[in-house]
Design an enzyme around this catalytic site. Structure first.
Site, PDB file in Angstrom:
ATOM      1  N   GLY A 248      17.684 -81.413 -41.542  1.00 46.37           N
ATOM      2  CA  GLY A 248      16.473 -82.056 -41.834  1.00 46.37           C
ATOM      3  C   GLY A 248      15.442 -81.128 -41.355  1.00 46.37           C
ATOM      4  O   GLY A 248      14.318 -81.342 -41.441  1.00 46.37           O
ATOM      5  N   PRO A 291      22.046 -78.512 -40.464  1.00 41.18           N
ATOM      6  CA  PRO A 291      20.942 -77.870 -41.069  1.00 41.18           C
ATOM      7  C   PRO A 291      21.571 -77.482 -42.348  1.00 41.18           C
ATOM      8  O   PRO A 291      22.639 -77.024 -42.466  1.00 41.18           O
ATOM      9  CB  PRO A 291      20.596 -76.779 -40.279  1.00 41.18           C
ATOM     10  CG  PRO A 291      21.556 -76.400 -39.244  1.00 41.18           C
ATOM     11  CD  PRO A 291      22.625 -77.665 -39.222  1.00 41.18           C
ATOM     12  N   TYR A 334      10.252 -83.635 -56.927  1.00 43.04           N
ATOM     13  CA  TYR A 334       9.480 -83.838 -55.810  1.00 43.04           C
ATOM     14  C   TYR A 334       8.039 -83.615 -55.597  1.00 43.04           C
ATOM     15  O   TYR A 334       7.578 -83.392 -54.661  1.00 43.04           O
ATOM     16  CB  TYR A 334      10.551 -83.394 -54.377  1.00 43.04           C
ATOM     17  CG  TYR A 334      11.792 -83.486 -54.584  1.00 43.04           C
ATOM     18  CD1 TYR A 334      12.682 -84.864 -54.648  1.00 43.04           C
ATOM     19  CD2 TYR A 334      12.698 -82.191 -54.598  1.00 43.04           C
ATOM     20  CE1 TYR A 334      13.884 -85.025 -54.458  1.00 43.04           C
ATOM     21  CE2 TYR A 334      13.927 -82.517 -54.406  1.00 43.04           C
ATOM     22  CZ  TYR A 334      14.644 -83.789 -54.423  1.00 43.04           C
ATOM     23  OH  TYR A 334      16.099 -83.913 -54.561  1.00 43.04           O
ATOM     24  N   CYS A 361      12.568 -78.099 -72.668  1.00 38.73           N
ATOM     25  CA  CYS A 361      11.480 -78.865 -73.714  1.00 38.73           C
ATOM     26  C   CYS A 361      11.326 -80.140 -73.059  1.00 38.73           C
ATOM     27  O   CYS A 361      11.657 -81.076 -73.288  1.00 38.73           O
ATOM     28  CB  CYS A 361      12.468 -79.150 -74.918  1.00 38.73           C
ATOM     29  SG  CYS A 361      12.556 -77.672 -75.902  1.00 38.73           S
ATOM     30  N   GLU A 362      10.251 -79.944 -72.103  1.00 42.07           N
ATOM     31  CA  GLU A 362       9.691 -81.156 -71.381  1.00 42.07           C
ATOM     32  C   GLU A 362       8.442 -80.798 -70.770  1.00 42.07           C
ATOM     33  O   GLU A 362       8.430 -79.761 -70.079  1.00 42.07           O
ATOM     34  CB  GLU A 362      10.877 -81.400 -70.472  1.00 42.07           C
ATOM     35  CG  GLU A 362      10.445 -82.646 -69.426  1.00 42.07           C
ATOM     36  CD  GLU A 362      11.802 -83.362 -68.936  1.00 42.07           C
ATOM     37  OE1 GLU A 362      12.763 -83.480 -69.454  1.00 42.07           O
ATOM     38  OE2 GLU A 362      11.593 -84.014 -67.950  1.00 42.07           O
ATOM     39  N   TYR A 390      19.107 -76.349 -52.507  1.00 42.37           N
ATOM     40  CA  TYR A 390      18.678 -77.192 -53.364  1.00 42.37           C
ATOM     41  C   TYR A 390      18.275 -76.893 -54.581  1.00 42.37           C
ATOM     42  O   TYR A 390      17.521 -77.662 -55.379  1.00 42.37           O
ATOM     43  CB  TYR A 390      18.167 -78.599 -53.085  1.00 42.37           C
ATOM     44  CG  TYR A 390      18.680 -79.212 -51.830  1.00 42.37           C
ATOM     45  CD1 TYR A 390      19.536 -80.007 -51.541  1.00 42.37           C
ATOM     46  CD2 TYR A 390      18.004 -78.801 -50.227  1.00 42.37           C
ATOM     47  CE1 TYR A 390      20.196 -80.373 -50.457  1.00 42.37           C
ATOM     48  CE2 TYR A 390      18.229 -79.328 -49.137  1.00 42.37           C
ATOM     49  CZ  TYR A 390      19.709 -80.225 -49.133  1.00 42.37           C
ATOM     50  OH  TYR A 390      20.089 -80.540 -47.924  1.00 42.37           O
TER      51      TYR A 390
HETATM   52  N1  LLP Z   1      23.234 -84.191 -43.022  1.00 46.10           N
HETATM   53  C1  LLP Z   1      22.988 -85.330 -43.980  1.00 46.10           C
HETATM   54  C2  LLP Z   1      23.806 -86.300 -43.487  1.00 46.10           C
HETATM   55  C3  LLP Z   1      22.289 -85.244 -45.047  1.00 46.10           C
HETATM   56  O1  LLP Z   1      22.132 -86.265 -45.754  1.00 46.10           O
HETATM   57  C4  LLP Z   1      21.422 -84.085 -45.326  1.00 46.10           C
HETATM   58  C5  LLP Z   1      20.680 -83.876 -46.646  1.00 46.10           C
HETATM   59  C6  LLP Z   1      21.538 -83.139 -44.339  1.00 46.10           C
HETATM   60  C7  LLP Z   1      22.500 -83.049 -43.370  1.00 46.10           C
HETATM   61  C8  LLP Z   1      20.820 -81.608 -44.431  1.00 46.10           C
HETATM   62  O2  LLP Z   1      19.560 -81.796 -44.480  1.00 46.10           O
HETATM   63  P1  LLP Z   1      18.463 -80.514 -44.677  1.00 46.10           P
HETATM   64  O3  LLP Z   1      18.607 -79.774 -43.295  1.00 46.10           O
HETATM   65  O4  LLP Z   1      19.111 -79.544 -45.743  1.00 46.10           O
HETATM   66  O5  LLP Z   1      17.227 -81.095 -44.777  1.00 46.10           O
HETATM   67  N2  LLP Z   1      17.439 -82.497 -52.607  1.00 46.10           N
HETATM   68  C9  LLP Z   1      16.578 -82.868 -51.617  1.00 46.10           C
HETATM   69  C10 LLP Z   1      17.152 -82.673 -50.067  1.00 46.10           C
HETATM   70  C11 LLP Z   1      18.123 -83.814 -50.014  1.00 46.10           C
HETATM   71  C12 LLP Z   1      18.779 -83.798 -48.534  1.00 46.10           C
HETATM   72  C13 LLP Z   1      19.830 -84.849 -48.637  1.00 46.10           C
HETATM   73  N3  LLP Z   1      20.431 -84.730 -47.332  1.00 46.10           N
HETATM   74  C14 LLP Z   1      15.536 -81.495 -51.858  1.00 46.10           C
HETATM   75  O6  LLP Z   1      15.673 -80.625 -52.602  1.00 46.10           O
HETATM   76  O7  LLP Z   1      14.635 -81.444 -50.972  1.00 46.10           O
END
Ligand code: LLP
Length: 442
Positions: A248, A291, A334, A361-362, A390
């Site tokens: 995160g 991460p 988002y 088309c949106e 993502y």
């Molecule tokens: N660990 C778990 C259990 C998770 O659910 C996630 C992300 C991560 C690690 C990695 O998180 P990161 O470091 O990438 O923030 N599609 C959305 C993000 C969804 C994240 C889901 N879980 C976007 O594009 O912002």
């Protein structure tokens, strides 16, 4: 515009990444094109490891492959000595095909199917992060049936929800993920897991959100989880040896985003773990972080070719590019924001305000609102930054647009790591029922 990693403006006034002129890349590989700065990704992997090495804790940095999964990416992560988080048979298969050491793979997900669990057991996946009672029971049975006892963590929801700039310490009890701590479910899950055959419970996992810019939320979550470690030690004389605090960590998409450095997040996590465990008389666990975005997000740039444009007098100028929500759904999903420049005229004064439209088309298919650019013309190359996480992983074939190619660039060399989809690829899985094969109109 902020230049990430090895990005710079070269002598020709063009955007260069990894020593490669992006205008040349667009010509060679076509657009849209995902360009990944390999050195930047490797530097970030190393920064996380280095930061942990300085804490003296045992640790694993597990790249969350949902952010961007491909053979080359999994291989890079393996080479850098990281672990890997997968959430489906597809991500697991990709990692396995890339030769990723299975013992360093953690299998996540809130609804792993029996087939997926079976496949992961057969592969010898290093650890399962069990999300719910159904899975605990199913995994136990499947593993026991195979004569295996597999390492697991339980995912708990500690009642902390971290957002970009703040955290809410009660908000996240209502989540589809994990065992809830506040209602006592987490304790029941620990008790159940400790007597479930086929699994060996080694600790807990929590993940408090994504694109987080502060450390307080992690500290609160660690404190709540540490209480459960203490409780488990007292109730069952079992001392967990691992703690996964999720991912995160935020990145800088736009100027207002002020992320911390990897070492700041790691230090805060390490400090919280050390103090929360010491105060309870518990040994430091191995600490795992996951991460995703912060490893690949800022290292990815998408190149588009500008096509049509439209000016509504007194209102707005739109320029349209040859991709859109199909290769980057984040703005539509988002309201995510991005910076961009004209890669072929990167030094020219940005004297026009335009909004960048995709070609789907949106009406909602807008990539950037109100972007300052030099007057853009058809066939200019628009480079949108921070599209490494993502984007490809959530890309679709909406409007039957083929998904773009991706390249790793490094030291002036560009390697294709994902081929561009062809029109043939789009119908590869389509079938015509036999009764419909008669020539139309006959
Ligand atoms: N660990 C778990 C259990 C998770 O659910 C996630 C992300 C991560 C690690 C990695 O998180 P990161 O470091 O990438 O923030 N599609 C959305 C993000 C969804 C994240 C889901 N879980 C976007 O594009 O912002």
């Amino acid at each position: 515009m902020y230049l990430h990693g090895t990005s710079r403006i070269n002598e020709k006034g063009r955007l260069e990444i990894g020593g490669c002129d992006t205008v040349d890349l667009a010509e060679q590989f076509g657009t849209p094109l995902y360009v990944y700065d390999e050195e930047m990704i490797r530097d970030i992997c190393r920064a996380y490891k280095q930061a942990f090495a300085e804490t003296g804790l045992r640790y694993q940095v597990a790249y969350a492959s949902k952010a961007f999964s491909s053979l080359a990416m999994c291989r890079l992560v393996a080479e850098e000595g990281l672990s890997l988080d997968v959430v489906s048979a597809g991500e697991l298969f990709t990692a396995a095909q890339a030769g990723f050491p299975v013992e360093r793979i953690h299998f996540h997900g809130n609804n792993k199917s029996p087939d997926e669990l079976d496949y992961a057991l057969q592969m010898g996946v290093g650890e399962f992060v069990v999300d719910n009672f159904y899975e605990l029971n199913l995994l136990g049975q499947l593993a026991f049936g195979r004569g295996q006892t597999v390492p697991i963590l339980l995912r708990v929801t500690p009642g902390v929800e971290a957002h970009t700039h703040e955290y809410i310490s009660t908000g996240q009890q209502d989540s589809k993920f994990g065992f809830d701590v506040a209602s006592g479910q987490a304790k029941i899950a620990i008790e159940t897991a400790l007597r479930t055959k086929g699994v060996k419970l080694g600790g807990l996992h929590s993940h408090i959100g994504s694109q987080i810019f502060e450390t307080e939320g992690f500290a609160v979550a660690i404190s709540r989880v540490a209480e459960l470690y203490e409780w488990t030690s007292q109730e069952f004389a079992v001392n967990f040896d691992r703690l996964n605090v999720g991912g995160g960590f935020g990145i800088r998409y736009i100027a207002e985003d002020q992320p911390l450095r990897p070492k700041d997040y790691v230090r805060a996590i390490a400090d919280a773990v050390k103090s929360e465990f010491a105060v309870r008389g518990l040994d430091d666990p191995e600490v795992i972080i996951e991460p995703g975005r912060s490893i690949v997000g800022a290292a990815g740039t998408t190149l588009y070719t500008v096509g049509s444009s439209k000016t509504i007098p007194g209102i707005r100028k739109y320029i349209a590019v040859d991709g859109g929500m199909s290769d980057n759904p984040r703005p539509a999903l988002y309201q995510a924001e991005h910076e961009a420049i004209l890669a072929n005229r990167a030094r020219e004064a940005a004297e026009e305000t335009v909004s960048v439209a995709g070609k789907c088309c949106e009406s909602g298919d807008m990539l950037i609102w109100d972007l300052q650019l030099p007057p853009a013309e058809s066939s200019d190359i628009l480079a949108v930054t921070c599209t490494g996480a993502y984007n490809y992983s959530m890309a679709s074939n909406y409007n039957r647009l083929p998904r773009p190619a991706a390249v790793f660039v490094k030291n002036g060399r560009a390697d294709l790591i994902i081929r561009r989809e062809t029109l043939e690829d789009l119908i590869r899985n389509d079938l015509l029922p036999e009764r419909m094969t008669a020539e139309v109109g006959k």
